[in-house]
Design an enzyme around this catalytic site. Structure first.
Site, PDB file in Angstrom:
ATOM      1  N   HIS A   1       0.842  -1.206   0.000  1.00  0.00           N
ATOM      2  CA  HIS A   1       0.000   0.000   0.000  1.00  0.00           C
ATOM      3  C   HIS A   1       0.872   1.250   0.000  1.00  0.00           C
ATOM      4  O   HIS A   1       0.623   2.194  -0.756  1.00  0.00           O
ATOM      5  CB  HIS A   1      -0.889   0.061   1.251  1.00  0.00           C
ATOM      6  CG  HIS A   1      -1.941  -0.977   1.336  1.00  0.00           C
ATOM      7  ND1 HIS A   1      -2.138  -1.745   2.462  1.00  0.00           N
ATOM      8  CD2 HIS A   1      -2.894  -1.359   0.451  1.00  0.00           C
ATOM      9  CE1 HIS A   1      -3.156  -2.552   2.267  1.00  0.00           C
ATOM     10  NE2 HIS A   1      -3.632  -2.348   1.057  1.00  0.00           N
TER      11      HIS A   1
ATOM     12  N   LYS B   1     -18.317  -5.882   7.570  1.00  0.00           N
ATOM     13  CA  LYS B   1     -17.085  -6.609   7.875  1.00  0.00           C
ATOM     14  C   LYS B   1     -16.518  -6.146   9.205  1.00  0.00           C
ATOM     15  O   LYS B   1     -16.494  -4.960   9.501  1.00  0.00           O
ATOM     16  CB  LYS B   1     -16.029  -6.358   6.798  1.00  0.00           C
ATOM     17  CG  LYS B   1     -16.167  -7.193   5.572  1.00  0.00           C
ATOM     18  CD  LYS B   1     -14.933  -7.001   4.716  1.00  0.00           C
ATOM     19  CE  LYS B   1     -14.917  -7.967   3.559  1.00  0.00           C
ATOM     20  NZ  LYS B   1     -13.725  -7.777   2.742  1.00  0.00           N
TER      21      LYS B   1
ATOM     22  N   ARG C   1      -1.726  -5.961  -8.739  1.00  0.00           N
ATOM     23  CA  ARG C   1      -0.759  -7.010  -8.436  1.00  0.00           C
ATOM     24  C   ARG C   1      -0.708  -8.072  -9.523  1.00  0.00           C
ATOM     25  O   ARG C   1       0.336  -8.623  -9.810  1.00  0.00           O
ATOM     26  CB  ARG C   1      -1.110  -7.687  -7.107  1.00  0.00           C
ATOM     27  CG  ARG C   1      -1.015  -6.769  -5.915  1.00  0.00           C
ATOM     28  CD  ARG C   1      -1.569  -7.436  -4.700  1.00  0.00           C
ATOM     29  NE  ARG C   1      -3.013  -7.621  -4.885  1.00  0.00           N
ATOM     30  CZ  ARG C   1      -3.871  -7.936  -3.934  1.00  0.00           C
ATOM     31  NH1 ARG C   1      -3.442  -8.140  -2.719  1.00  0.00           N
ATOM     32  NH2 ARG C   1      -5.148  -8.066  -4.194  1.00  0.00           N
TER      33      ARG C   1
ATOM     34  N   SER D   1      -3.401  -7.457   2.731  1.00  0.00           N
ATOM     35  CA  SER D   1      -3.653  -7.334   4.169  1.00  0.00           C
ATOM     36  C   SER D   1      -4.142  -8.657   4.745  1.00  0.00           C
ATOM     37  O   SER D   1      -3.770  -9.036   5.859  1.00  0.00           O
ATOM     38  CB  SER D   1      -4.691  -6.246   4.430  1.00  0.00           C
ATOM     39  OG  SER D   1      -4.199  -4.987   4.076  1.00  0.00           O
TER      40      SER D   1
END
Length: 159
Positions: free
Chosen positions: A17, A41, A90, A127
């Site tokens: 990040h 969440k 990514r 994460s």
């Protein structure tokens, strides 16, 4: 003034990040880091904790503002006159999803999305993986800033 936003949940913020935020901070006059609030969440860190960690680890850039957002990212952008979203990619799987989001965001508001390829050092990093490895006692010290590692260790000790 050139402005952009780097959105995410940042639970926790990783070196991947930070790589994207740092690169965006060299391209834009102001970079807003928008921490997503998702009430469905339960994060490891509260939104307030994530904001504080991000503020501390991005302080050196000087042009990064950290805040939370709830709802549509394009509304966050409209409210702050931000014409661009910066997203790290990514893998090809990221591109498939992010392209759809970019097209939707542009269609809704005209906000552009800039895709930045992730540094290969962090191409596998998320994460979720950091939390999982750390929860099992693995060494994630090379994946997160020292301040985040300390907070992560403290949080996992309480569990």
């Amino acid at each position: 003034m050139r402005r952009a936003v780097c959105p995410g949940s940042f639970d926790p913020v990783t070196n991947g990040h930070l790589d994207i935020i740092a690169r965006a901070s060299r391209l834009y006059d102001v970079v807003h880091v928008a921490v997503m609030i998702n009430q469905s969440k339960q994060g490891l860190f509260t939104v307030e904790e994530r904001i504080e960690l991000l503020r501390q680890v991005t302080a050196e850039y000087g042009n990064v503002e950290v805040e939370s957002f709830h709802g549509l990212l394009v509304d966050f952008c409209k409210q702050r006159d931000i014409p661009a979203i910066v997203k790290g990619l990514r893998a090809v799987s990221d591109f498939d999803y992010e392209l759809q989001m970019a097209q939707m965001n542009n269609g809704l508001s005209g906000v552009e999305t800039l895709f930045v390829p992730t540094n290969p050092t962090y191409s596998f990093l998320s994460s979720s993986l950091v939390k999982e490895v750390a929860a099992w006692g693995g060494d994630v010290s090379h994946l997160v800033p020292p301040l985040v590692l300390e907070a992560l260790d403290e949080r996992l000790e309480k569990r």
